[in-house]
Design a protein around this motif. Structure first.
Motif, mmCIF file in Angstrom:
data_model
loop_
_atom_site.group_PDB
_atom_site.id
_atom_site.type_symbol
_atom_site.label_atom_id
_atom_site.label_comp_id
_atom_site.label_asym_id
_atom_site.label_seq_id
_atom_site.Cartn_x
_atom_site.Cartn_y
_atom_site.Cartn_z
ATOM 1 N N ALA A 250 25.977 67.044 20.043
ATOM 2 C CA ALA A 250 24.719 68.069 19.969
ATOM 3 C C ALA A 250 23.702 67.067 19.297
ATOM 4 O O ALA A 250 22.412 67.452 19.767
ATOM 5 N N ASP A 251 23.855 65.865 19.187
ATOM 6 C CA ASP A 251 22.859 64.849 18.568
ATOM 7 C C ASP A 251 22.137 64.497 19.682
ATOM 8 O O ASP A 251 22.560 64.206 20.823
ATOM 9 N N PRO A 252 20.691 64.253 19.423
ATOM 10 C CA PRO A 252 19.915 64.017 20.807
ATOM 11 C C PRO A 252 20.109 62.512 21.289
ATOM 12 O O PRO A 252 19.881 62.448 22.649
ATOM 13 N N LYS A 253 20.577 61.697 20.656
ATOM 14 C CA LYS A 253 20.960 60.355 20.884
ATOM 15 C C LYS A 253 22.106 60.425 22.002
ATOM 16 O O LYS A 253 22.122 59.943 22.984
ATOM 17 N N PHE A 254 23.063 61.341 21.512
ATOM 18 C CA PHE A 254 24.319 61.564 22.390
ATOM 19 C C PHE A 254 24.157 62.152 23.703
ATOM 20 O O PHE A 254 24.391 61.859 24.752
ATOM 21 N N VAL A 255 23.121 63.397 23.443
ATOM 22 C CA VAL A 255 22.681 63.948 24.727
ATOM 23 C C VAL A 255 22.153 62.941 25.677
ATOM 24 O O VAL A 255 22.269 63.139 26.961
ATOM 25 N N ALA A 256 21.136 62.298 25.244
ATOM 26 C CA ALA A 256 20.392 61.411 26.113
ATOM 27 C C ALA A 256 21.248 60.543 26.612
ATOM 28 O O ALA A 256 20.831 59.995 27.986
ATOM 29 N N LEU A 257 22.109 59.829 25.956
ATOM 30 C CA LEU A 257 22.920 58.730 26.640
ATOM 31 C C LEU A 257 23.918 59.463 27.713
ATOM 32 O O LEU A 257 24.151 58.749 28.809
ATOM 33 N N THR A 258 24.455 60.537 27.373
ATOM 34 C CA THR A 258 25.433 61.211 28.248
ATOM 35 C C THR A 258 24.656 61.500 29.628
ATOM 36 O O THR A 258 25.136 61.295 30.831
ATOM 37 N N GLN A 259 23.345 61.957 29.479
ATOM 38 C CA GLN A 259 22.421 62.270 30.774
ATOM 39 C C GLN A 259 22.394 61.011 31.644
ATOM 40 O O GLN A 259 22.386 61.006 32.747
ATOM 41 N N LYS A 260 21.951 59.870 30.949
ATOM 42 C CA LYS A 260 21.535 58.850 31.561
ATOM 43 C C LYS A 260 22.652 58.063 32.415
ATOM 44 O O LYS A 260 22.699 57.745 33.312
ATOM 45 N N ILE A 261 23.821 58.419 31.914
ATOM 46 C CA ILE A 261 25.113 57.686 32.327
ATOM 47 C C ILE A 261 25.425 58.578 33.476
ATOM 48 O O ILE A 261 25.710 58.147 34.654
ATOM 49 N N ARG A 262 25.246 59.990 33.330
ATOM 50 C CA ARG A 262 25.650 61.022 34.446
ATOM 51 C C ARG A 262 24.877 60.606 35.517
ATOM 52 O O ARG A 262 25.222 60.679 36.766
ATOM 53 N N HIS A 263 23.451 60.078 35.380
ATOM 54 C CA HIS A 263 22.297 59.970 36.398
ATOM 55 C C HIS A 263 23.027 58.887 37.502
ATOM 56 O O HIS A 263 22.826 58.793 38.652
ATOM 57 N N HIS A 264 23.777 57.930 36.807
ATOM 58 C CA HIS A 264 24.419 56.709 37.696
ATOM 59 C C HIS A 264 25.102 57.534 38.925
ATOM 60 O O HIS A 264 25.148 56.830 40.063
ATOM 61 N N PHE A 265 25.930 58.553 38.498
ATOM 62 C CA PHE A 265 26.917 59.178 39.409
ATOM 63 C C PHE A 265 26.158 60.468 40.305
ATOM 64 O O PHE A 265 26.675 60.477 41.135
ATOM 65 N N TYR A 266 25.145 60.742 39.935
ATOM 66 C CA TYR A 266 24.490 61.948 40.956
ATOM 67 C C TYR A 266 24.075 60.983 42.140
ATOM 68 O O TYR A 266 24.356 61.615 43.051
#
Ligand code: ADP
Ligand code: MG
Length: 272
Positions: A250-266
């Motif tokens: 739930a940490d903002p750093k964690f959420v931001a990084l998972t989103q950044k990585i997910r964007h590679h695959f979208y």
């Protein structure tokens, strides 16, 4: 300096990064009867001793191929892989491998399964039996040593497989989607446990996963691969303190990084 088998990394002085796995121009093209299958573009990458490196990427991009080459199970088509400075040309004792399925032998007890590599490599039985007991205790299986694999849950079987990968005290543990067959809650528990094991043993870990949260939770660095033939799309440092608890998700750093990585695959149609 010789390292004791089990010690907390936090007790040791912070070491300067030392390369342990070096990939230089490593590529792979499978030659088949139906023609060539280019699977991996030339990759240059270095993993440091004690590092937890997690690889994510689309299905078929060459993740397992890369792991098998580091294990010496497959030769690269070009370039070379060095482990501790030595060029890898065949299977070697510096690694322990964990696959998606625990692959325990059903007619052997848990303890006897963990001791398999000791028998295969003709290592000293007594000292390694002691280590096997220690490892099984570390993962909470001390009361299950005499049980058979089918008497254990999936998570417990995979813990035994991790002990088997560690019993000969390899410097490196290679894990190919080790928790992919487990239910979501068991998987999260195993993530926490794997972090504990890695901190206690100081091993270098190269782990492949389809789960972006799992990658960020576990990794010091996440290597994101592009579609086949795979190449390095990005490498992210995970700047989140350890030990991490599941609350870190739930940490903002964690959420931001998972989103950044997910964007590679979208952009590429998603993971499988
Ligand atoms: P990943 O683990 O990322 O899903 P793999 O490393 O297993 O991918 O495979 C990468 C590519 O190489 C895939 O397209 C796969 O079909 C192909 N491949 C894997 N193993 C072989 C093989 N033994 N012969 C031919 N092609 C293979
Ligand atoms: Mg694979």
């Amino acid at each position: 300096m010789a390292r004791p088998h089990l010690r907390l990394a936090s007790e040791a002085p912070a070491p300067s990064p030392r390369p342990i796995i070096e990939m230089a121009g490593v590529s792979k093209t499978y030659r088949t009867r139906d023609g060539d299958v280019p699977s991996l573009r030339p990759i240059d990458f270095t993993i440091n001793a004690g590092e937890f490196l997690v690889v994510v990427g689309p299905s078929g991009c060459g993740k397992s191929t890369l792991l098998k080459m580091v294990a010496g199970l497959l030769p690269p088509s070009s370039g070379e892989i060095r482990v501790e400075g030595r060029v890898i040309t065949k299977p070697h004792g510096d690694v322990g491998v964990v696959f998606q399925q625990p692959l325990l032998l059903p007619w052997r007890s848990v303890f006897s399964n963990v001791m398999m590599p000791v028998e295969v490599k003709h290592l000293d039985r007594d000292s390694h039996a002691k280590r096997a007991h220690e490892l099984l205790k570390m993962v909470g299986l001390q009361d299950f040593e005499r049980k058979y694999p089918w008497q254990l849950s999936g998570g417990m079987q995979q813990r035994a497989a991790i002990c088997r990968a560690l019993v000969h005290d390899p410097k490196i543990v290679l894990m190919d989607e080790p928790f992919g067959a487990l239910d979501a809650m068991t998987r999260e528990k195993m993530n926490v446990e794997l972090q504990t094991i890695q901190r206690a043993t100081g091993k270098t870990v190269l782990l492949i996963t389809h789960s972006i949260p799992e990658a960020v939770f576990l990794a010091d660095r996440v290597l994101v691969m592009s579609e086949r033939p795979g190449s390095i799309a990005a490498v992210y440092d995970v700047d989140i303190e350890r030990p991490r608890t599941l609350d870190v998700m739930a940490d903002p750093k964690f959420v931001a990084l998972t989103q950044k990585i997910r964007h590679h695959f979208y952009a590429h149609g998603g993971l499988d």
